[in-house]
Design a protein around this motif. Structure first.
Motif, mmCIF file in Angstrom:
data_model
loop_
_atom_site.group_PDB
_atom_site.id
_atom_site.type_symbol
_atom_site.label_atom_id
_atom_site.label_comp_id
_atom_site.label_asym_id
_atom_site.label_seq_id
_atom_site.Cartn_x
_atom_site.Cartn_y
_atom_site.Cartn_z
ATOM 1 N N LEU A 1 -1.863 13.224 6.145
ATOM 2 C CA LEU A 1 -1.621 11.842 5.744
ATOM 3 C C LEU A 1 -2.863 11.333 5.032
ATOM 4 O O LEU A 1 -3.953 11.321 5.595
ATOM 5 C CB LEU A 1 -1.323 10.956 6.961
ATOM 6 N N ASP A 2 -2.703 10.914 3.786
ATOM 7 C CA ASP A 2 -3.789 10.342 2.989
ATOM 8 C C ASP A 2 -3.514 8.854 2.822
ATOM 9 O O ASP A 2 -2.559 8.462 2.155
ATOM 10 C CB ASP A 2 -3.854 11.034 1.633
ATOM 11 N N THR A 3 -4.340 8.018 3.452
ATOM 12 C CA THR A 3 -4.153 6.576 3.394
ATOM 13 C C THR A 3 -4.882 5.948 2.214
ATOM 14 O O THR A 3 -4.783 4.747 1.996
ATOM 15 C CB THR A 3 -4.650 5.899 4.683
ATOM 16 N N LYS B 1 0.856 -1.180 0.000
ATOM 17 C CA LYS B 1 0.000 0.000 0.000
ATOM 18 C C LYS B 1 0.891 1.228 0.000
ATOM 19 O O LYS B 1 1.999 1.194 0.512
ATOM 20 C CB LYS B 1 -0.890 0.035 1.237
ATOM 21 N N TRP C 1 0.833 5.216 1.199
ATOM 22 C CA TRP C 1 0.194 6.318 1.891
ATOM 23 C C TRP C 1 0.954 7.589 1.533
ATOM 24 O O TRP C 1 2.177 7.602 1.486
ATOM 25 C CB TRP C 1 0.227 6.116 3.400
ATOM 26 N N ARG C 2 0.227 8.647 1.303
ATOM 27 C CA ARG C 2 0.835 9.940 0.967
ATOM 28 C C ARG C 2 0.880 10.834 2.201
ATOM 29 O O ARG C 2 -0.131 11.027 2.869
ATOM 30 C CB ARG C 2 0.029 10.653 -0.123
#
Length: 118
Positions: A34-36, A13, A15-16
């Motif tokens: 944090l963008d998951t 995955k 995450w950004r």
């Protein structure tokens, strides 16, 4: 390194995480987003330079960013605790940590601050 033929590849995955620093001497503010992919978490933290200290902007950046990262870690742990509880899992008491004051206390549930992805 090889892996057995019957094993599945690991799930990956991404995450950004964006870290924004702004300085308005003597204060530095760090904002982390944090963008998951499923949720977005946001934290902020500050650092303030003593007016008698020499201005070294990197120190303010490091302090504010470090504090915001610690806050983000706490938010992630709260979110996980909320997700565990929502899944119906029973909460277990932590074993006591020896040698620390209050080591006989169990973990407490705190609400999590996850923002739904819009």
């Amino acid at each position: 390194m090889t892996r057995p033929v019957d094993s599945r590849p690991a799930s990956v995955k991404e995450w950004r995480l964006n870290l924004y620093l702004s300085e308005h001497d003597p204060e530095t503010t760090a904002r982390i987003v944090l963008d998951t992919g499923d949720n977005v978490l946001e934290t902020c933290a500050e650092a303030r330079r003593n007016p008698y200290d020499t201005a070294v902007p990197e120190i303010g950046d490091e302090l504010a960013a470090g504090r915001a990262l610690v806050a983000l870690g706490r938010e992630l742990l709260r979110a996980a605790a909320g997700d565990i509880q929502a899944s119906g899992a029973r909460r277990r008491a932590r074993p006591p940590r020896s040698g620390r004051p209050g080591s006989d206390r169990t973990a407490t549930k705190e609400p999590h601050g996850v923002l739904p992805r819009s």
